[in-house]
Design an enzyme around this catalytic site. Structure first.
Site, PDB file in Angstrom:
ATOM      1  N   LYS A   1       0.825  -1.197   0.000  1.00  0.00           N
ATOM      2  CA  LYS A   1       0.000   0.000   0.000  1.00  0.00           C
ATOM      3  C   LYS A   1       0.865   1.255   0.000  1.00  0.00           C
ATOM      4  O   LYS A   1       0.654   2.173  -0.796  1.00  0.00           O
ATOM      5  CB  LYS A   1      -0.914  -0.019   1.240  1.00  0.00           C
ATOM      6  CG  LYS A   1      -2.058   0.942   1.173  1.00  0.00           C
ATOM      7  CD  LYS A   1      -3.007   0.740   2.360  1.00  0.00           C
ATOM      8  CE  LYS A   1      -3.788  -0.570   2.254  1.00  0.00           C
ATOM      9  NZ  LYS A   1      -4.569  -0.879   3.455  1.00  0.00           N
TER      10      LYS A   1
ATOM     11  N   ARG B   1      -3.595   2.936   8.293  1.00  0.00           N
ATOM     12  CA  ARG B   1      -3.852   1.655   7.617  1.00  0.00           C
ATOM     13  C   ARG B   1      -2.614   0.771   7.656  1.00  0.00           C
ATOM     14  O   ARG B   1      -1.503   1.261   7.535  1.00  0.00           O
ATOM     15  CB  ARG B   1      -4.206   1.878   6.138  1.00  0.00           C
ATOM     16  CG  ARG B   1      -5.552   2.473   5.884  1.00  0.00           C
ATOM     17  CD  ARG B   1      -5.758   2.579   4.379  1.00  0.00           C
ATOM     18  NE  ARG B   1      -7.122   2.933   4.036  1.00  0.00           N
ATOM     19  CZ  ARG B   1      -7.567   4.165   3.803  1.00  0.00           C
ATOM     20  NH1 ARG B   1      -6.732   5.175   3.881  1.00  0.00           N
ATOM     21  NH2 ARG B   1      -8.817   4.362   3.478  1.00  0.00           N
TER      22      ARG B   1
ATOM     23  N   GLY C   1      -6.895 -10.560   7.425  1.00  0.00           N
ATOM     24  CA  GLY C   1      -6.719 -11.050   8.779  1.00  0.00           C
ATOM     25  C   GLY C   1      -6.026 -10.037   9.658  1.00  0.00           C
ATOM     26  O   GLY C   1      -6.075 -10.114  10.874  1.00  0.00           O
TER      27      GLY C   1
ATOM     28  N   MET D   1      -5.254  -5.970  10.937  1.00  0.00           N
ATOM     29  CA  MET D   1      -6.017  -4.758  11.130  1.00  0.00           C
ATOM     30  C   MET D   1      -6.044  -3.997   9.826  1.00  0.00           C
ATOM     31  O   MET D   1      -5.041  -3.894   9.143  1.00  0.00           O
ATOM     32  CB  MET D   1      -5.354  -3.884  12.191  1.00  0.00           C
ATOM     33  CG  MET D   1      -6.286  -2.785  12.655  1.00  0.00           C
ATOM     34  SD  MET D   1      -5.378  -1.378  13.272  1.00  0.00           S
ATOM     35  CE  MET D   1      -5.213  -0.438  11.754  1.00  0.00           C
TER      36      MET D   1
ATOM     37  N   ARG E   1      -3.737  -1.215  -6.163  1.00  0.00           N
ATOM     38  CA  ARG E   1      -2.915  -2.438  -6.063  1.00  0.00           C
ATOM     39  C   ARG E   1      -3.337  -3.368  -7.186  1.00  0.00           C
ATOM     40  O   ARG E   1      -4.422  -3.210  -7.767  1.00  0.00           O
ATOM     41  CB  ARG E   1      -3.119  -3.113  -4.719  1.00  0.00           C
ATOM     42  CG  ARG E   1      -4.565  -3.509  -4.476  1.00  0.00           C
ATOM     43  CD  ARG E   1      -4.751  -4.113  -3.090  1.00  0.00           C
ATOM     44  NE  ARG E   1      -6.173  -4.298  -2.824  1.00  0.00           N
ATOM     45  CZ  ARG E   1      -6.657  -4.635  -1.632  1.00  0.00           C
ATOM     46  NH1 ARG E   1      -5.850  -4.806  -0.615  1.00  0.00           N
ATOM     47  NH2 ARG E   1      -7.947  -4.804  -1.465  1.00  0.00           N
TER      48      ARG E   1
ATOM     49  N   HIS F   1      -4.185 -41.054   4.363  1.00  0.00           N
ATOM     50  CA  HIS F   1      -4.378 -41.929   3.204  1.00  0.00           C
ATOM     51  C   HIS F   1      -5.461 -41.373   2.288  1.00  0.00           C
ATOM     52  O   HIS F   1      -5.278 -41.251   1.074  1.00  0.00           O
ATOM     53  CB  HIS F   1      -4.758 -43.337   3.686  1.00  0.00           C
ATOM     54  CG  HIS F   1      -5.038 -44.288   2.560  1.00  0.00           C
ATOM     55  ND1 HIS F   1      -6.300 -44.510   2.076  1.00  0.00           N
ATOM     56  CD2 HIS F   1      -4.196 -45.033   1.817  1.00  0.00           C
ATOM     57  CE1 HIS F   1      -6.228 -45.386   1.081  1.00  0.00           C
ATOM     58  NE2 HIS F   1      -4.964 -45.720   0.905  1.00  0.00           N
TER      59      HIS F   1
ATOM     60  N   ARG G   1       2.884 -46.745  -8.992  1.00  0.00           N
ATOM     61  CA  ARG G   1       2.973 -47.579  -7.781  1.00  0.00           C
ATOM     62  C   ARG G   1       2.314 -48.913  -8.024  1.00  0.00           C
ATOM     63  O   ARG G   1       1.095 -48.994  -8.162  1.00  0.00           O
ATOM     64  CB  ARG G   1       2.287 -46.873  -6.609  1.00  0.00           C
ATOM     65  CG  ARG G   1       3.100 -45.742  -6.018  1.00  0.00           C
ATOM     66  CD  ARG G   1       2.214 -44.806  -5.253  1.00  0.00           C
ATOM     67  NE  ARG G   1       1.335 -44.133  -6.215  1.00  0.00           N
ATOM     68  CZ  ARG G   1       0.871 -42.899  -6.059  1.00  0.00           C
ATOM     69  NH1 ARG G   1       1.161 -42.209  -4.994  1.00  0.00           N
ATOM     70  NH2 ARG G   1       0.092 -42.363  -6.977  1.00  0.00           N
TER      71      ARG G   1
ATOM     72  N   ARG H   1       7.605 -48.310 -10.092  1.00  0.00           N
ATOM     73  CA  ARG H   1       8.227 -48.589  -8.804  1.00  0.00           C
ATOM     74  C   ARG H   1       7.812 -49.978  -8.324  1.00  0.00           C
ATOM     75  O   ARG H   1       6.634 -50.315  -8.312  1.00  0.00           O
ATOM     76  CB  ARG H   1       7.801 -47.565  -7.764  1.00  0.00           C
ATOM     77  CG  ARG H   1       8.492 -47.819  -6.431  1.00  0.00           C
ATOM     78  CD  ARG H   1       8.101 -46.811  -5.383  1.00  0.00           C
ATOM     79  NE  ARG H   1       6.741 -47.032  -4.920  1.00  0.00           N
ATOM     80  CZ  ARG H   1       6.135 -46.246  -4.031  1.00  0.00           C
ATOM     81  NH1 ARG H   1       6.767 -45.203  -3.547  1.00  0.00           N
ATOM     82  NH2 ARG H   1       4.905 -46.480  -3.644  1.00  0.00           N
TER      83      ARG H   1
ATOM     84  N   GLU I   1      15.083 -41.672  -1.144  1.00  0.00           N
ATOM     85  CA  GLU I   1      14.055 -41.296  -0.171  1.00  0.00           C
ATOM     86  C   GLU I   1      14.495 -41.588   1.254  1.00  0.00           C
ATOM     87  O   GLU I   1      13.755 -41.389   2.205  1.00  0.00           O
ATOM     88  CB  GLU I   1      12.740 -42.027  -0.473  1.00  0.00           C
ATOM     89  CG  GLU I   1      12.867 -43.533  -0.534  1.00  0.00           C
ATOM     90  CD  GLU I   1      11.566 -44.218  -0.983  1.00  0.00           C
ATOM     91  OE1 GLU I   1      10.490 -43.669  -0.760  1.00  0.00           O
ATOM     92  OE2 GLU I   1      11.661 -45.327  -1.559  1.00  0.00           O
TER      93      GLU I   1
ATOM     94  N   SER J   1      15.196 -40.798  -8.468  1.00  0.00           N
ATOM     95  CA  SER J   1      13.943 -40.075  -8.303  1.00  0.00           C
ATOM     96  C   SER J   1      13.769 -39.789  -6.816  1.00  0.00           C
ATOM     97  O   SER J   1      13.730 -40.712  -6.007  1.00  0.00           O
ATOM     98  CB  SER J   1      12.780 -40.903  -8.842  1.00  0.00           C
ATOM     99  OG  SER J   1      11.579 -40.190  -8.675  1.00  0.00           O
TER     100      SER J   1
ATOM    101  N   GLY K   1      12.116 -39.295  -3.582  1.00  0.00           N
ATOM    102  CA  GLY K   1      10.837 -39.581  -2.937  1.00  0.00           C
ATOM    103  C   GLY K   1      10.735 -38.691  -1.719  1.00  0.00           C
ATOM    104  O   GLY K   1      11.118 -39.068  -0.627  1.00  0.00           O
TER     105      GLY K   1
ATOM    106  N   ASN L   1       8.327 -37.594   0.058  1.00  0.00           N
ATOM    107  CA  ASN L   1       7.452 -37.905   1.202  1.00  0.00           C
ATOM    108  C   ASN L   1       8.254 -38.600   2.285  1.00  0.00           C
ATOM    109  O   ASN L   1       8.338 -38.143   3.415  1.00  0.00           O
ATOM    110  CB  ASN L   1       6.299 -38.817   0.782  1.00  0.00           C
ATOM    111  CG  ASN L   1       5.358 -38.156  -0.196  1.00  0.00           C
ATOM    112  OD1 ASN L   1       5.497 -36.977  -0.488  1.00  0.00           O
ATOM    113  ND2 ASN L   1       4.416 -38.912  -0.706  1.00  0.00           N
ATOM    114  N   ASP L   2       8.843 -39.737   1.933  1.00  0.00           N
ATOM    115  CA  ASP L   2       9.615 -40.469   2.930  1.00  0.00           C
ATOM    116  C   ASP L   2      10.863 -39.691   3.335  1.00  0.00           C
ATOM    117  O   ASP L   2      11.249 -39.696   4.496  1.00  0.00           O
ATOM    118  CB  ASP L   2      10.010 -41.853   2.395  1.00  0.00           C
ATOM    119  CG  ASP L   2       8.913 -42.870   2.671  1.00  0.00           C
ATOM    120  OD1 ASP L   2       7.920 -42.496   3.333  1.00  0.00           O
ATOM    121  OD2 ASP L   2       9.041 -44.018   2.246  1.00  0.00           O
TER     122      ASP L   2
ATOM    123  N   CYS M   1       9.360 -37.431  -7.259  1.00  0.00           N
ATOM    124  CA  CYS M   1       8.043 -38.050  -7.420  1.00  0.00           C
ATOM    125  C   CYS M   1       7.244 -38.041  -6.130  1.00  0.00           C
ATOM    126  O   CYS M   1       6.274 -38.752  -5.997  1.00  0.00           O
ATOM    127  CB  CYS M   1       8.171 -39.469  -7.967  1.00  0.00           C
ATOM    128  SG  CYS M   1       8.997 -40.580  -6.819  1.00  0.00           S
TER     129      CYS M   1
ATOM    130  N   TYR N   1      13.245 -33.541 -14.127  1.00  0.00           N
ATOM    131  CA  TYR N   1      11.775 -33.508 -14.205  1.00  0.00           C
ATOM    132  C   TYR N   1      11.162 -33.508 -12.812  1.00  0.00           C
ATOM    133  O   TYR N   1      11.819 -33.853 -11.831  1.00  0.00           O
ATOM    134  CB  TYR N   1      11.240 -34.689 -15.012  1.00  0.00           C
ATOM    135  CG  TYR N   1      11.445 -36.034 -14.360  1.00  0.00           C
ATOM    136  CD1 TYR N   1      10.513 -36.533 -13.442  1.00  0.00           C
ATOM    137  CD2 TYR N   1      12.547 -36.816 -14.657  1.00  0.00           C
ATOM    138  CE1 TYR N   1      10.703 -37.764 -12.837  1.00  0.00           C
ATOM    139  CE2 TYR N   1      12.751 -38.052 -14.062  1.00  0.00           C
ATOM    140  CZ  TYR N   1      11.815 -38.515 -13.151  1.00  0.00           C
ATOM    141  OH  TYR N   1      11.997 -39.724 -12.546  1.00  0.00           O
TER     142      TYR N   1
END
Lengths: 873, 873
Positions: B23, B93, B102, B104, B337, B455, B561, B617, B744, B763, B765, B767-768, B830, B850
């Site tokens: 602003k 402001r 969220g 003021m 803005r 899951h 998978r 995999r 992973e 690749s 992994g 997540n793990d 992946c 990739y």
């Protein structure tokens, strides 16, 4: 130019054990020293490695070199392989860089054939001797080269002895032996489909290949894993002219040590047998005679042997284990090596060699295997009594020492009965934290499930308590208080004796003898303290453990696990109230009950440790471990807490986790419930104030577990500092405390530069770090790690010895990044690995300040630290 | 020299949003462009940061600078703060670097006091206006500065309106308002214990502090976490001379966009209200008028506004969202803005700005938020119908899109009823792999437990299926087929409508509209494809998913998978036989049943993917996930296997693990049971041969999961290669396959140089890798991560966005070490993170080849990849 794979003894470099193996190198040394060594050559360990690289094939190149060397040795001996008149015979022996039981040992008399055996008979004018050699050779060769078991041959011999009505092999005549040979050869043909080889060169290559193959037999693999020997080393093969100890009563063979391998006493110690080949000495059919006896039989040979053995000990600067043969009154040296010895002997010999001016203190320290010291620190079975006993089963040797007691089936029972003065061994399916007190009072622990890193094993080792774990032969009925072992039922009235160093279980009572620390041991420790740079602390949760560790030389506590204090009967109730509290108020009420108990614990521990530093780790395990799971216990707790049992059951159910190892534990608990960290801080600081008022100078080190991000540490540290300041202000005094963190999560090591901003010290928790870096839990890994060992994917247990390539790399990154932020950051290790010598060496190399291990491993770590410092020079 | 924390609009650097906030920077820009902006100044974001560093205190230094700037602005305005004749009033402001709901927002009319309000009344000759300003100011100030809720004041107003018998605020007289003010002030005193501040300077500092504080209010924190805004940015504060839209019928206030934010259409779009202040427009009591209407009311102001808005759009090169006020016929610009817009509008505007020659294609790509594309790819509720609906509960927005259907309580039921043509939503306590088929046929999924990475959530996102997870208001009775939501019971006959983008659950049927891909969307994708370097693949286990992903632009499968194929009803029996087999023979028999099924799966997937690469995999999850747990299922399987139920129960029990995440899974399965890898290899290669015989050119990529040591990979790879060679020889043909590995496990990244020796590709992994690097399991982390967010320990969910400092460091190490061994090593990702724009950018930076993500995220990843490439230039 092709590579040289085969060296005559006189060509080989006796210092290069990596290439020639221990046996080959020492044969070369003895040859160069002008000692009477039968001629021969060594096929290098590189040939073995090449054999495996070539898909288990001995290349033509190597075969050519073997036959070249053979020709030279034949020429020197003036004999020829397979010669019908003057046959050349050899022995073939394996020889790895380190002595390795489990591999093929020896083939003697190689070169004998149907034709050459006649030459040998003629030449020695002793047909019986010649045919005896030949039949022994067929037996040995069949066994080790084709795997045709010895029993087949023994049967044939026994049959013949029965037919002839004789008792001893030696009573069979030359003609008997000829007949025996014919039968052996027929058996060989029948079982293998081919004739027994009559070409000595074919025999030789077969024997060499058998040695190479034995490098990978299961016993050798297991031995290597236990002793950290990489499979890439390979074995050498030694081919040596035969000399015969079985050429009559002026011939003989024997083994001797330059010092007593059991006590270390300086005296020639050994035995020999006249008219015998090596195997007879070992076989135990005839009783060998003491080496001293040789003085009377053949003083000249004895004098010569004493002279040689003295020279060898001086030359190798260590106690020697020698093999010799006397052929028709002439002494031949077949082998020498540094002798194996007991821990007692090891420290005595090392000390005396220094006294004799043969070696320096540093060299003496390097001569003692740190792992062996373990033997000196635990009670052992009385050796004589043990000889009479036969094990009824075997489990995993989980924590060393010997124990004997009546069977207790629960921890409570163990406590009650030991209070009555009974010696008990605790027998459980597996142990859990609730069993701690029972484990502490038991003489030993036996479990049916779990590996070397199971709860039982880890806790027992920490306590120095004997433990045999994972014995699957146990069928335990806790309710009926019986255990069935291989069909035999044992009850609470029966004694069991456990050997935690071998894993053997014995029925009945075998007396134990207490550990004894001799003067030599003290001296070794004194030297070790002089040369090491690494400090050695202990992992101790009780004043008893702390005292024990100090007696063993520990310089502080590197890990005091506060949760172990929570399981005591008088505390667990308050702990449970804290855990299932629904409001902050309830939780603080429970914590207030715990505060004085924890404070008293710390006072006692500080006291036991004098002014040495004490590192106190804040609550770590998942809360689920503390809550009751039995209906009646749940009901009782619910009543105490003023809630319905169902509600409490729900709370307990809610604490369950899919992967508790990766769950709500460590500093995560303090983030959810900062009041726990506040209570623990109060206890730590108040205890220090009380001790300091009594004249001590306690500097507690508060350690926050399971930190993965600097903000976690910052959050908990803020709680700690705020609380500590309040306590100190209230008491109008200061305590010199520090706040550090475990580095046990990969992310902590990877972001150690950030974490060091908030940490006064790092302590590598290599148990969890190993679990997370490898991605397997040690509770579950037992199921598949055996496949890993069998398939040679792992060569050692990463929970016993730090994996330097992976886990160790994270440690290095952690130290380096941490010290990038704080140059003098104190770094230590407090995982189980802290007492493993190879890990201690690694910790020295990467610049840690201290290692911390269970009290019983402190002397081991001290020695290993000294060795690391000496070796790095 | 002290730091400058306060700048007049004309002093500030309009390009530096980091310092002045969005602003403030734009007010500076408009001021420099000579537009009619009321004078004022900006307090920088650094002042906010300093406020927190100083322990939530505005330093005297900053206060002095504020009053200095205030004096200058007063001087320009010719008015004075608190002046009884000519009072100076300001608005205050907040203004962060990024727009942040969220926090003021605004305080208007600051500077009014009991005295100055009289000056304002006199000056404007409008007492009613003056007192109205004052009572508004007291309300706003009380609310945002002292947290005194608005409702107290509303009550007082309502009382008075009742007393006076009027309906609208505007019907209250000046005298009424005076009385109101007295009551307000009395309330303020009563609630806060102090008088309402009568010193305008004190008012000002109070307001500034309220803005700073609002940076850390819970809503702001949540918003930042959702939008990856670091808390270290802080907010700026803008203080501006008041202009009044409520000075009578020639005054007014409004907001307008340069283009339609819903459709993107190029036309001035907005609304305004005469005789009003900003809040009235929003409050909705009076209905604002369209901006077009202004043309008739005041053509000159309208012309001026159109000119300004056109200039602003050209200057900022983007659609503008502007606030303006007309004071007695004179136009003032209060803010401009870049406007928020729907995904549809975003792509249309980006494309049209290019057509208009205002921006380049690259700039256009940077203007579209990749995350927003999600809106375009899932069905949505009909907006009109949605307006009428009221949610009955809210869960976690786990997978976007809208769904409507009757309730199905089990997967089987969902399958059967959807086969009958019914639209169903699957409602479960939580889902398990056995529910896959039910999830696939359901329109949406609703669960009572589990987080965004449960899951249900993970699988649903993969399928592009709408999912609301973890709604704790559900009380499900599966047996009776009822679900109670906040006391209301719903049965199989009831419709539920789920909004996976908001987490809202509605009772009844809300029609959905299908995703529509307009021409602009295609163009954006076309440009993105032109500029990106990273390839984008998909995670797909079925031909349907593969086809969907290709339609969306995927260039191959990065993760197929195989285990998901095992849960189908016709296969699970054979899978279970394989798992509980006691002998190799039994296991191979079961595997032989699975082989043709897997082969057919792969044929279909290859077909769907054309000649694009497919990474398959091998079996990954712990075997325990596949076995039956219900008594009758166990009995049935035992019968099939010819074993006692007890024996089978024992086998199943033996599969249980303490920490399944760290247990017997991934390549560890293939090491124990190489025959599984052999079967899967056969299926992969035979399927490729069959496809290639039909003219395709399939090059399968076999991926070994959970490798931590190169020897694990080597062992499994040897099985794969040996099997593949046999299959190819049998069929007399070759398949161009490769064998790579997941990275992973932390140790894999740390030893990537070794692993690369055996791997054709890596690749990641993530997540793990995230679970193990942080040491927490995503199944359990939900329990404590909320505490982490609340306590600002974590600012984002590491399972949604790759943690670059820790996990990312391991990825960098992995890529670097891997390519040290193999320069051209293909590296991809992946994990779930592959579709997260910030992660895609990171993957671009560290040089991956990739990313692979679920089909519905492919367009997002494509755009993010293009943005990364453009930004790196």
């Amino acid at each position: 130019m092709t590579k040289k794979y085969v060296y005559l003894f006189k060509e080989a470099d006796g210092k290069n054990k990596a290439l020639f193996g221990g046996k080959g190198a020492n044969l070369a040394e003895m040859t160069k020293l002008g000692m009477p060594v039968p001629e021969g050559f060594t096929i290098t360990t590189e040939a073995c490695t090449k054999y495996y690289e070539d898909g288990k094939k001995i290349s033509q190149e190597i075969i050519d070199q073997i036959f070249d060397a053979l020709a030279k040795v034949e020429k020197q001996a003036g004999k020829k392989f397979g010669d019908p008149d003057n046959p050349f015979l050899v022995s073939v022996r394996s020889g790895a860089r380190a002595s390795m039981p489990g591999m093929m040992d020896t083939i003697l008399n190689l070169g004998l054939t149907d034709i050459s055996v006649q030459g040998l008979a003629k030449l020695t004018d002793n047909p019986r001797f010649a045919y005896d050699c030949y039949r022994r050779f067929i037996q040995m060769y069949s066994d080790v080269v084709t795997g045709l078991g010895k029993s087949y041959f023994e049967e044939i011999i026994d049959e013949m002895k029965e037919e002839r009505g004789v008792k001893l092999d030696t009573e069979l005549t030359a003609e008997d032996l000829k007949e025996l040979i014919a039968k052996f050869k027929a058996l060989y043909l029948e079982k293998t489909g081919v004739e027994f080889p009559q070409d000595p060169k074919q025999q030789l290559i077969g024997a060499v290949e058998a040695v190479f193959k034995s490098w990978e037999n299961p016993r050798a693999i297991v031995y290597r894993r236990m002793n950290d020997i990489p499979s890439s080393w390979g074995t050498a093969v030694n081919v040596q002219s035969m000399v015969f100890g079985n050429m009559g009563e002026t011939s003989g063979t024997g083994v001797a040590f330059t010092r007593d391998p059991a006590t270390g006493e300086r005296r020639l110690y050994g035995e020999y047998l006249m008219n015998a080949q090596g195997e007879d000495v070992v076989a135990g059919i005839r009783t060998p005679q003491s080496i001293d006896h040789l003085k009377e039989i053949n003083p000249e040979v004895y004098r010569q042997f004493v002279e040689i053995s003295t020279r060898l000990e001086k030359y190798f600067k260590d106690m020697q284990d020698m093999e010799f043969t006397i052929e028709r009154g002439k002494l031949y040296m077949l082998q020498t090596r540094n002798g194996k010895r007991t821990a007692h002997a090891a420290i005595r010999i090392a000390c005396e060699l220094v006294e004799e001016g043969l070696i320096t203190e540093e060299e003496a320290l390097l001569k003692v295997d740190p792992k062996q010291l373990d033997e000196l620190l635990h009670p052992q079975f009385d050796a004589k009594e043990l000889k009479k006993a036969k094990p009824i089963a075997q489990g995993l040797a989980a924590s060393p020492g010997a124990a004997c007691g009546k069977i207790a089936f629960t921890a409570d029972e163990a406590v009650q009965r030991s209070e009555r003065g009974e010696a008990v061994v605790l027998v459980r399916l597996e142990t859990s934290p609730e069993d701690i007190e029972g484990m502490a009072v038991a003489k030993g622990i036996l479990t049916a499930r779990g590996g070397r890193t199971s709860h039982a094993a880890v806790v027992a080792r920490g306590m120095g308590r004997c433990c045999v774990a994972g014995c699957s032969d146990l069928i335990i009925n806790e309710k009926e208080k019986t255990v069935i072992i291989k069909g035999v039922k044992y009850t609470s009235d029966d004694y069991l004796s456990l050997d935690g160093s071998t894993g053997y279980i014995y029925a009945g009572e075998i007396p134990t003898v207490a550990a004894e620390i001799s003067g030599y041991f003290e001296k070794i420790m004194e030297w070790a303290n002089k040369y090491r740079r690494l400090k050695v602390r202990t992992n101790a949760d009780t004043p008893q453990d702390a005292k024990q560790a100090r007696d063993y030389g520990a310089e502080g506590i590197g890990l005091c696990r506060t949760e172990h204090m929570f399981f005591a009967e008088d505390r667990i109730a308050a702990v449970r109230e804290m855990i299932v509290a629904r409001t902050l108020e309830q939780r603080e009420k429970a914590l207030a009950k715990l505060l004085p108990m924890q404070r008293d614990d710390f006072i006692a521990i500080y006291e036991a440790m004098g002014d040495y530093p004490v590192t106190i780790r804040f609550l770590d395990p998942p809360l689920h471990e503390f809550v009751p799971h039995k209906k009646e216990e749940i009901d009782a707790l619910a009543k105490e807490m003023g809630m319905a049992s169902e509600e409490l059951e729900n709370i307990i159910e809610g604490l369950k986790e899919f992967n508790p190892m990766l769950g709500h534990r460590g500093c995560r608990l303090s983030i959810t419930y900062p009041e726990i960290a506040a209570m623990q801080t109060k206890a730590v600081i108040e205890a220090a104030i009380i001790r300091n008022q009594r004249g001590a100078n306690v500097k507690p080190e508060i350690m926050i577990p399971l930190v993965g991000d600097v903000k976690e540490l910052k959050y908990v540290k803020d709680v700690v500092v705020e609380t500590a300041e309040q306590v100190m202000e209230l008491h109008g005094t200061k305590v010199d405390y520090t706040v550090g963190t475990m580095i046990e999560i990969p992310r902590a090591a990877l972001t150690a530069d950030e974490i060091a901003k908030e940490a006064d010290f790092f302590s590598f928790g290599t148990n969890d770090l190993t679990q997370m870096t490898y991605g397997f839990s040690r509770d579950d890994a037992g199921k598949f790690l055996n496949d890993y060992y069998d398939k040679k994917i792992f060569e050692f247990d990463p929970f016993q010895k730090v994996d330097q390539e992976g886990v160790g790399k994270l440690m290095k990154i952690g130290v380096q990044l941490g010290r990038q932020t704080k140059k003098e950051l104190k770094c230590g290790i407090c995982g189980e690995h802290g007492g493993d010598p190879s890990t201690v060496e690694f910790c020295h190399e990467i610049g840690l300040d201290y290692v911390s291990c269970s009290p019983f491993r402190v002397p081991i770590a001290i020695l290993a630290a000294a060795q690391a410092a000496i070796q790095q020079k």
